[in-house]
Design an enzyme around this catalytic site. Structure first.
Site, PDB file in Angstrom:
ATOM      1  N   ASN A 227      47.900  67.459  51.897  1.00 18.14           N
ATOM      2  CA  ASN A 227      48.143  66.225  51.154  1.00 18.14           C
ATOM      3  C   ASN A 227      49.073  65.310  51.946  1.00 18.14           C
ATOM      4  O   ASN A 227      50.175  65.696  52.312  1.00 18.14           O
ATOM      5  CB  ASN A 227      48.790  66.552  49.804  1.00 18.14           C
ATOM      6  CG  ASN A 227      49.073  65.317  48.976  1.00 18.14           C
ATOM      7  OD1 ASN A 227      48.157  64.672  48.478  1.00 18.14           O
ATOM      8  ND2 ASN A 227      50.343  64.977  48.811  1.00 18.14           N
ATOM      9  N   GLU A 228      48.596  64.120  52.272  1.00 18.67           N
ATOM     10  CA  GLU A 228      49.382  63.044  52.855  1.00 18.67           C
ATOM     11  C   GLU A 228      50.243  63.496  54.038  1.00 18.67           C
ATOM     12  O   GLU A 228      51.471  63.362  54.031  1.00 18.67           O
ATOM     13  CB  GLU A 228      50.231  62.385  51.758  1.00 18.67           C
ATOM     14  CG  GLU A 228      49.353  61.845  50.635  1.00 18.67           C
ATOM     15  CD  GLU A 228      50.115  61.111  49.533  1.00 18.67           C
ATOM     16  OE1 GLU A 228      51.355  61.260  49.468  1.00 18.67           O
ATOM     17  OE2 GLU A 228      49.465  60.395  48.747  1.00 18.67           O
TER      18      GLU A 228
END
Length: 558
Positions: A227-228
């Site tokens: 994630n990110e």
């Protein structure tokens, strides 16, 4: 324009949601209008003779232009997994900041900078009951079972950073390595369905094997690679103290994607999982990006990522990343950023109504930091992304696994979301999942596509071309067919005028003869969807007075 008479109905209470992907956002449970309130019949009104239309909408039903992906109607999971049960949701993502440090074996996760860098039982506490609370893999397996049991595809996050939470003992001090275990792509030996919790290691290929057994076979689970990552050094500085380089990120993406595909070759892997616009451009200012860009013809980091993963796939003889995964929180502003929970002024609402146009419309310029800089080159965003895909990795699909336009307690939120979903279908987006609860008006937008009549009836699967004489500043239109033969047509149309209805003339171009048009609409009076008496169609043409500030689903039948 004609004034429109509406039935006054109480406005449903909704939950506010702020921008971004912090852990608190994911816990919000949607407030959904009661089933028996959602389909109120519009009262009969005298039929006026047809008048000159404000806008002419043309629907080309002579042939379809491809299928609309069913996975664009997705949500990110609430951490009590309540979203694995929403009637309209087709895909549910287990993601967000909590998943970067998630240890699938012992169910521990780390909050990072969202909450004191705490490693704890946050996910267990919300989702797992009874004896399962201490069972290895119970959070992951519960999520998979809930999704598949609800007929939804699970999108599960595989951590690819260096380490994951070793325990649930609270705040982790900087430099305390005893609170982590190594996160590795491959075990290199026989898998166990009861993993060793004391070896100081977690293997993600063993996780995929475990979840494949839970799902009952391969290909039933989508996987996203963390994630990110462009802001790991900000969201998870205990795990990634410094900004990871582009090259290191690509290497780790290749290793972990290969591990997933080796265990489940039928799986669909989502990669990059970018947090936003600056990550698209430069991997959020990665230390080696300027050098990479100066030595290449890349316009932005997306180009580099796509070509790197395509080359690695060719070398390994298998596709590693099937879907380019991006997050999109609009930067457009009224008095403040439109996806903020406090963006409720008239100026905010007007900006929200126009903001979806930054996805595709080159005649529109939003008010944001993006358009105030040379970065404006990349707006509208969809044509540029799709151009990069065609150039560097033509078989790669596109997804937006976090997005939000705000306005969850306001009709402008429903109209913006209705247009975003329409654009996702029109531009052949493969998958999308809204971050957190969309609120009662967001629910209404989803239901216009997935449950407009309260009987699970949905927007069509087959894309139809549509056009209009009006400006996208005031209205929008999207069309589909239930079958490839287009015996039943679906049209989503919006009216963004604050006070005035639009007299719409609808023309269906087809050698078939359509006889009835039935509108279902939501407006500012209530988040409930209301049905209008069927309209008789003559010569494949009819008129409908579109209410002010509304989104409408019109079913056109033979």
């Amino acid at each position: 324009m004609k004034k429109f008479l509406s039935l006054l109905v109480a406005i449903s209470t909704i939950t506010l949601l702020s921008c971004g992907g912090g852990e608190d956002d994911g816990d919000i449970t949607p407030t959904i209008p009661p089933k028996d309130d959602t389909q109120e019949q519009q009262p009969d009104t005298p039929t006026a003779p047809p008048s000159d239309p404000d806008v002419v909408y043309t629907i080309d039903a002579s042939g379809t232009s491809g299928k609309i992906s069913e996975y664009i109607y997705g949500l990110n999971v609430s951490y009590d997994f309540s979203h694995s049960g929403e009637d309209y949701s087709t895909m549910v993502r287990f993601g967000g900041n909590r998943t970067t440090g998630f240890n699938w074996e012992n169910n521990a996760s780390n909050a990072g900078s969202d909450w004191h860098h705490s490693s704890d039982d946050f996910l267990v506490g919300y989702s797992i009951k009874g004896s399962e609370r201490n069972a290895p893999g119970s959070v992951a397996s519960t999520f998979i079972k809930n999704c598949l049991g609800s007929g939804q595809v699970p999108l599960f996050t595989i951590p690819i950073a260096y380490k994951v939470a070793a325990d649930m003992n609270g705040e982790v001090a900087e430099g305390d390595e005893s609170r982590w275990v190594a996160n590795l792509p491959c075990k290199g030996e026989e898998f166990s369905r009861t993993p060793d919790l004391g070896d100081g290691k977690v293997f993600q290929d063993e996780c995929v094997d475990f979840l494949t057994s839970v799902a009952g076979g391969g290909g039933k689970i989508f996987y996203c690679l963390d994630n990110e990552p462009g802001i790991w050094h900000s969201t998870h500085p205990r795990i990634v103290p410094e900004h990871i380089s582009c090259a290191e990120f690509i290497d780790r993406s290749i290793e972990f994607a290969s591990a997933v595909k080796d265990v489940d070759p039928l799986s669909t892997v989502f990669g990059f999982v970018a947090f936003g616009y600056s990550s698209y451009m430069s991997f959020a200012g990665a230390p080696d990006w300027d050098k990479i860009k100066s030595e290449s013809n890349y316009d932005w980091f997306i180009d580099y990522y796509l070509e790197s993963m395509a080359k690695a796939s060719e070398e390994k003889g298998k596709t590693l990343v099937d879907v380019l995964d991006l997050h999109w929180y609009p930067e457009a502003r009224g008095d403040e950023r439109i996806c903020s929970s406090t963006a409720n002024s008239l100026k905010d609402k007007k900006a929200r109504l126009q903001a979806p146009r930054s996805l595709w419309d080159d005649t529109y310029k939003e008010d944001s930091w993006i358009t105030a800089t040379s970065s404006n080159y990349f707006l509208p965003i969809l044509p540029k992304i799709l151009e990069s895909i065609r150039k560097y990795s033509p078989t790669t699909k596109l997804a937006f696994t976090e997005y939000s336009y705000g306005g969850f307690d306001d009709i402008t939120g429903a109209i913006a979301l209705a247009e975003v979903l329409g654009i996702f279908g029109k531009y052949d987006i493969y998958a999308a999942s809204h971050w957190g609860s969309p609120g009662s008006y967001g629910d209404a937008a989803f239901k216009l596509y997935r449950d407009y009549d309260g009987n699970k009836s949905s927007f069509g699967e087959w894309r139809l071309e549509s056009s209009m004489s009006g400006s996208w500043e005031n209205t929008g239109v999207f069309a589909s067919a239930s079958t490839e033969s287009a015996d039943e047509i679906h049209v989503i149309v919006t009216n963004k005028n604050m006070d005035e209805p639009l007299e719409g003339k609808f023309v269906v171009s087809s050698n078939k003869n359509y006889t009835t048009a039935t509108p279902y609409y939501v407006n500012g009076v209530s988040s409930s969807i209301r049905k209008v008496d069927p309209i008789t169609i003559q010569d494949n043409t009819f008129q409908y007075n579109i209410p002010a500030l509304s989104a409408v689903h019109i079913v056109i039948s033979k």
